[in-house]
Design a protein around this motif. Structure first.
Motif, PDB file in Angstrom:
ATOM      1  N   LEU A 162      36.193 -41.898 -74.570  1.00 46.59           N
ATOM      2  CA  LEU A 162      36.323 -42.847 -75.672  1.00 46.59           C
ATOM      3  C   LEU A 162      34.907 -43.204 -76.135  1.00 46.59           C
ATOM      4  CD1 LEU A 162      39.174 -45.003 -74.092  1.00 46.59           C
ATOM      5  CD2 LEU A 162      39.374 -43.115 -75.732  1.00 46.59           C
ATOM      6  N   SER A 163      34.469 -42.441 -77.133  1.00 48.19           N
ATOM      7  CA  SER A 163      33.080 -42.504 -77.574  1.00 48.19           C
ATOM      8  C   SER A 163      32.711 -43.896 -78.086  1.00 48.19           C
ATOM      9  CB  SER A 163      32.880 -41.458 -78.676  1.00 48.19           C
ATOM     10  OG  SER A 163      31.522 -41.258 -78.898  1.00 48.19           O
ATOM     11  N   GLY A 164      31.538 -44.340 -77.725  1.00 54.37           N
ATOM     12  CA  GLY A 164      31.036 -45.620 -78.234  1.00 54.37           C
ATOM     13  C   GLY A 164      31.535 -46.839 -77.490  1.00 54.37           C
ATOM     14  N   THR A 165      32.167 -46.648 -76.337  1.00 56.05           N
ATOM     15  CA  THR A 165      32.717 -47.791 -75.592  1.00 56.05           C
ATOM     16  C   THR A 165      31.712 -48.414 -74.632  1.00 56.05           C
ATOM     17  OG1 THR A 165      33.705 -46.149 -74.110  1.00 56.05           O
ATOM     18  CG2 THR A 165      35.159 -47.167 -75.728  1.00 56.05           C
ATOM     19  N   SER A 166      30.566 -47.764 -74.440  1.00 54.03           N
ATOM     20  CA  SER A 166      29.550 -48.333 -73.542  1.00 54.03           C
ATOM     21  C   SER A 166      28.169 -48.162 -74.157  1.00 54.03           C
ATOM     22  CB  SER A 166      29.596 -47.622 -72.191  1.00 54.03           C
ATOM     23  OG  SER A 166      28.443 -47.947 -71.419  1.00 54.03           O
ATOM     24  N   LYS A 167      27.307 -49.104 -73.850  1.00 51.71           N
ATOM     25  CA  LYS A 167      25.929 -48.999 -74.338  1.00 51.71           C
ATOM     26  C   LYS A 167      24.980 -48.564 -73.232  1.00 51.71           C
ATOM     27  CE  LYS A 167      26.641 -52.965 -76.680  1.00 51.71           C
ATOM     28  NZ  LYS A 167      26.488 -54.169 -77.493  1.00 51.71           N
ATOM     29  N   LEU A 168      25.527 -48.232 -72.064  1.00 52.74           N
ATOM     30  CA  LEU A 168      24.655 -47.878 -70.937  1.00 52.74           C
ATOM     31  C   LEU A 168      23.806 -46.640 -71.248  1.00 52.74           C
ATOM     32  CD1 LEU A 168      24.013 -48.692 -67.947  1.00 52.74           C
ATOM     33  CD2 LEU A 168      25.594 -46.869 -67.282  1.00 52.74           C
ATOM     34  N   LEU A 169      24.422 -45.628 -71.840  1.00 49.28           N
ATOM     35  CA  LEU A 169      23.696 -44.409 -72.192  1.00 49.28           C
ATOM     36  C   LEU A 169      23.325 -44.474 -73.674  1.00 49.28           C
ATOM     37  CD1 LEU A 169      25.919 -41.734 -70.384  1.00 49.28           C
ATOM     38  CD2 LEU A 169      23.922 -42.938 -69.523  1.00 49.28           C
ATOM     39  N   LYS A 170      22.048 -44.344 -73.944  1.00 46.78           N
ATOM     40  CA  LYS A 170      21.561 -44.467 -75.334  1.00 46.78           C
ATOM     41  C   LYS A 170      22.328 -43.565 -76.288  1.00 46.78           C
ATOM     42  CE  LYS A 170      17.104 -43.729 -74.797  1.00 46.78           C
ATOM     43  NZ  LYS A 170      16.729 -44.081 -73.403  1.00 46.78           N
ATOM     44  N   ASN A 171      22.515 -42.329 -75.877  1.00 46.03           N
ATOM     45  CA  ASN A 171      23.141 -41.364 -76.776  1.00 46.03           C
ATOM     46  C   ASN A 171      24.633 -41.175 -76.497  1.00 46.03           C
ATOM     47  OD1 ASN A 171      20.712 -40.862 -78.153  1.00 46.03           O
ATOM     48  ND2 ASN A 171      20.066 -39.494 -76.505  1.00 46.03           N
ATOM     49  N   GLY A 172      25.213 -42.090 -75.785  1.00 43.24           N
ATOM     50  CA  GLY A 172      26.649 -42.027 -75.520  1.00 43.24           C
ATOM     51  C   GLY A 172      26.999 -40.982 -74.470  1.00 43.24           C
ATOM     52  N   GLY A 173      28.294 -40.793 -74.279  1.00 45.55           N
ATOM     53  CA  GLY A 173      28.761 -39.859 -73.260  1.00 45.55           C
ATOM     54  C   GLY A 173      29.044 -40.579 -71.952  1.00 45.55           C
ATOM     55  N   ARG A 174      29.466 -39.801 -70.992  1.00 45.99           N
ATOM     56  CA  ARG A 174      29.873 -40.358 -69.701  1.00 45.99           C
ATOM     57  C   ARG A 174      29.278 -39.540 -68.570  1.00 45.99           C
ATOM     58  NH1 ARG A 174      34.436 -39.050 -66.139  1.00 45.99           N
ATOM     59  NH2 ARG A 174      34.929 -40.875 -64.884  1.00 45.99           N
ATOM     60  N   ILE A 175      28.875 -40.246 -67.521  1.00 46.70           N
ATOM     61  CA  ILE A 175      28.427 -39.581 -66.294  1.00 46.70           C
ATOM     62  C   ILE A 175      29.428 -39.906 -65.196  1.00 46.70           C
ATOM     63  CG2 ILE A 175      26.648 -39.569 -64.492  1.00 46.70           C
ATOM     64  CD1 ILE A 175      24.630 -40.297 -66.739  1.00 46.70           C
ATOM     65  N   ASN A 176      29.854 -38.887 -64.477  1.00 50.07           N
ATOM     66  CA  ASN A 176      30.693 -39.110 -63.310  1.00 50.07           C
ATOM     67  C   ASN A 176      29.970 -38.581 -62.081  1.00 50.07           C
ATOM     68  OD1 ASN A 176      33.344 -39.912 -62.143  1.00 50.07           O
ATOM     69  ND2 ASN A 176      33.314 -37.779 -61.519  1.00 50.07           N
ATOM     70  N   LEU A 177      29.935 -39.409 -61.060  1.00 43.89           N
ATOM     71  CA  LEU A 177      29.310 -39.033 -59.790  1.00 43.89           C
ATOM     72  C   LEU A 177      30.424 -38.870 -58.768  1.00 43.89           C
ATOM     73  CD1 LEU A 177      26.544 -41.783 -59.875  1.00 43.89           C
ATOM     74  CD2 LEU A 177      26.377 -39.420 -60.684  1.00 43.89           C
ATOM     75  N   THR A 178      30.489 -37.741 -58.104  1.00 42.89           N
ATOM     76  CA  THR A 178      31.562 -37.497 -57.137  1.00 42.89           C
ATOM     77  C   THR A 178      30.966 -37.144 -55.789  1.00 42.89           C
ATOM     78  OG1 THR A 178      32.768 -36.534 -58.980  1.00 42.89           O
ATOM     79  CG2 THR A 178      33.767 -36.362 -56.835  1.00 42.89           C
ATOM     80  N   LEU A 179      31.204 -38.028 -54.822  1.00 48.36           N
ATOM     81  CA  LEU A 179      30.704 -37.826 -53.463  1.00 48.36           C
ATOM     82  C   LEU A 179      31.759 -37.127 -52.609  1.00 48.36           C
ATOM     83  CD1 LEU A 179      29.302 -41.419 -53.168  1.00 48.36           C
ATOM     84  CD2 LEU A 179      27.889 -39.379 -52.940  1.00 48.36           C
ATOM     85  N   ARG A 180      31.312 -36.125 -51.841  1.00 49.85           N
ATOM     86  CA  ARG A 180      32.254 -35.386 -50.993  1.00 49.85           C
ATOM     87  C   ARG A 180      31.599 -34.975 -49.683  1.00 49.85           C
ATOM     88  NH1 ARG A 180      32.584 -32.429 -55.937  1.00 49.85           N
ATOM     89  NH2 ARG A 180      34.472 -32.839 -57.126  1.00 49.85           N
ATOM     90  N   ARG A 181      32.390 -34.949 -48.639  1.00 55.40           N
ATOM     91  CA  ARG A 181      32.038 -34.271 -47.407  1.00 55.40           C
ATOM     92  C   ARG A 181      32.551 -32.848 -47.549  1.00 55.40           C
ATOM     93  NH1 ARG A 181      28.677 -34.778 -42.823  1.00 55.40           N
ATOM     94  NH2 ARG A 181      29.213 -32.894 -41.661  1.00 55.40           N
ATOM     95  N   VAL A 182      31.696 -31.866 -47.289  1.00 53.41           N
ATOM     96  CA  VAL A 182      32.071 -30.472 -47.520  1.00 53.41           C
ATOM     97  C   VAL A 182      32.455 -29.756 -46.228  1.00 53.41           C
ATOM     98  CG1 VAL A 182      31.272 -28.254 -48.421  1.00 53.41           C
ATOM     99  CG2 VAL A 182      30.551 -30.402 -49.515  1.00 53.41           C
ATOM    100  N   THR A 183      31.630 -29.935 -45.177  1.00 55.70           N
ATOM    101  CA  THR A 183      31.838 -29.209 -43.912  1.00 55.70           C
ATOM    102  C   THR A 183      32.339 -30.155 -42.825  1.00 55.70           C
ATOM    103  OG1 THR A 183      29.600 -29.607 -43.079  1.00 55.70           O
ATOM    104  CG2 THR A 183      29.912 -27.685 -44.487  1.00 55.70           C
TER     105      THR A 183
END
Length: 207
Positions: A184-205
């Motif tokens: 939903l573009s423009g819903t946050s001002k955190l990123l100057k140029n918009g968009g979304r960052i998702n961080l996903t933490l995982r145990r692999v082994t």
DNA sequence: GAGTGCCT
DNA sequence: TCGC
């Protein structure tokens, strides 16, 4: 912290506004530092070579990558060949808080969504152990998140994830299908140029 | 054998 | 692991 009621799952947790504005900015600074050392790359689908609409990077001893050959975890960046940077301390603290019994996370996948980017319904099942949860942090524009059950044909529900929200897929929800329908573009001002960052933490082994 | 893409 |  709420349990999201769908398909009888008890391990799907939603922590709205787990990070306040200041913490989101701190986290963003961490992400910028990681991406400066490990630039975002455009993964492609195995076999078909179709590009993902998201760009990715990773931090931690292992990073998730996709190329023409496979989905896999590897210790180095696919383009620079360098090891991934360390997982920022505040993300390790989050993991300790929401997954106190799990071994340390080994991978933190960073997905950057332009306003038009999507992520189709999928399971996180490239890891060698599923006892540890998958922990996801949203930053920037709000996204419409869809989650179903362990079977692809299970019914799904969608809800919004906004900047600072955390979702945990653990226990019976560890292999729940999930994806991002739209940003939903423009819903946050955190990123100057918009968009979304998702961080996903995982145990692999297995530890 | 393709696959977290596919179509608006 | 599976709608293709």
């Amino acid at each position: 912290m709420h349990t999201i009621a769908i398909n009888g799952l008890t391990g799907l947790k939603y922590l709205p506004q787990c990070f306040d504005k200041t913490a989101q900015e701190d986290l963003l600074a961490d992400v910028r530092e990681v991406v400066a050392a490990a630039p975002l790359f455009q993964p492609v689908m195995p076999n078909t070579g179709k590009p993902f609409s998201v760009r990715m990077s990773n931090c931690g001893p292992l990073g998730w990558v996709s190329d023409i050959n496979s989905y896999r975890y590897q210790p180095n960046h696919p383009e620079t060949g360098l090891m991934w940077p360390a997982i920022p301390a505040r993300l390790l603290e989050l993991w300790k808080a929401v997954a106190p019994d799990a071994p340390e996370p080994e991978a933190c996948l960073i997905n950057f969504y332009e306003p038009t980017a999507r992520m189709g319904l999928h399971q996180d099942r490239d890891e060698a152990m599923f006892e540890a949860p998958v922990v996801s942090v949203s930053l920037g524009d709000t996204a419409t998140f869809r989650v179903g059950g362990t079977n692809r044909k299970d019914p799904t529900k969608s809800f919004r994830l906004s900047s600072g929200d955390v979702v945990v897929l653990g226990g019976d929800a560890r292999l729940a299908y999930h994806g991002i329908d739209r940003i939903l573009s423009g819903t946050s001002k955190l990123l100057k140029n918009g968009g979304r960052i998702n961080l996903t933490l995982r145990r692999v082994t297995a530890p």
